[in-house]
Design a protein around this motif. Sequence first.
Motif, mmCIF file in Angstrom:
data_model
loop_
_atom_site.group_PDB
_atom_site.id
_atom_site.type_symbol
_atom_site.label_atom_id
_atom_site.label_comp_id
_atom_site.label_asym_id
_atom_site.label_seq_id
_atom_site.Cartn_x
_atom_site.Cartn_y
_atom_site.Cartn_z
ATOM 1 N N CYS A 224 0.559 -1.178 0.167
ATOM 2 C CA CYS A 224 0.345 -0.076 0.306
ATOM 3 C C CYS A 224 1.237 0.935 0.289
ATOM 4 N N ALA A 225 0.631 1.475 -1.365
ATOM 5 C CA ALA A 225 1.869 3.684 -1.254
ATOM 6 C C ALA A 225 1.112 4.339 -1.552
ATOM 7 N N ALA A 226 1.702 5.753 -0.680
ATOM 8 C CA ALA A 226 0.864 6.501 -0.563
ATOM 9 C C ALA A 226 1.747 7.608 -1.407
ATOM 10 N N SER A 227 1.194 8.560 -2.469
ATOM 11 C CA SER A 227 1.306 9.357 -2.501
ATOM 12 C C SER A 227 0.589 10.847 -2.295
ATOM 13 N N GLU A 228 1.306 12.162 -1.777
ATOM 14 C CA GLU A 228 0.755 13.364 -2.059
ATOM 15 C C GLU A 228 0.712 13.467 -0.546
ATOM 16 N N PHE A 229 1.326 12.835 0.690
ATOM 17 C CA PHE A 229 1.533 12.543 2.333
ATOM 18 C C PHE A 229 2.167 11.586 2.418
ATOM 19 N N THR A 230 2.059 12.053 3.851
ATOM 20 C CA THR A 230 3.064 11.669 4.354
ATOM 21 C C THR A 230 2.264 9.755 5.394
ATOM 22 N N LEU A 231 2.746 9.051 4.449
ATOM 23 C CA LEU A 231 2.068 7.686 5.289
ATOM 24 C C LEU A 231 2.668 7.843 7.040
ATOM 25 N N GLU A 232 3.999 7.497 7.296
ATOM 26 C CA GLU A 232 3.851 7.345 8.896
ATOM 27 C C GLU A 232 3.247 8.555 10.296
ATOM 28 N N HIS A 233 2.588 9.666 9.165
ATOM 29 C CA HIS A 233 1.926 9.847 10.669
ATOM 30 C C HIS A 233 0.657 9.627 11.035
#
Length: 126
Positions: free
Chosen positions: A22-31
């Motif tokens: 599950c890859a995120a783009s345009e935001f930081t998934l870590e948060h």
Amino acid sequence: QAQLVESGGGLVRPGGSLRLSCAASEFTLEHYVVGWFRQAPGKEREGVSCITSFDGGAYYGDSVKGRFTISRDNAKNTVYLQMNSLKPEDTGVYYCAATLFTTTQTMCDQGIGTYWGQGTQVTVSS
């Protein structure tokens, strides 16, 4: 625009393994708290596993405990679901979701998500 993209689904025999991403783009998934959900034909969506944003603590649904492992790679802005010992009843469309300010169990039990991916098909069949 912010989005989640799942990959890694496919056809596998019972007892086999798959790893979903599950890859995120345009935001930081870590948060974010991130969860995996699945939906089989004719059934309601089910929370599979959810992982915290800060310590990697995870919640698993009863049907997948001991077989599935959720993890995150913050450098790659990606969350994974390692699925082992797959069973035919694991078949379904798997979705990932991300949200803030909730617990892993609440997210998985209530299907809470601010961002949702488009889903990836997992079929377990001989």
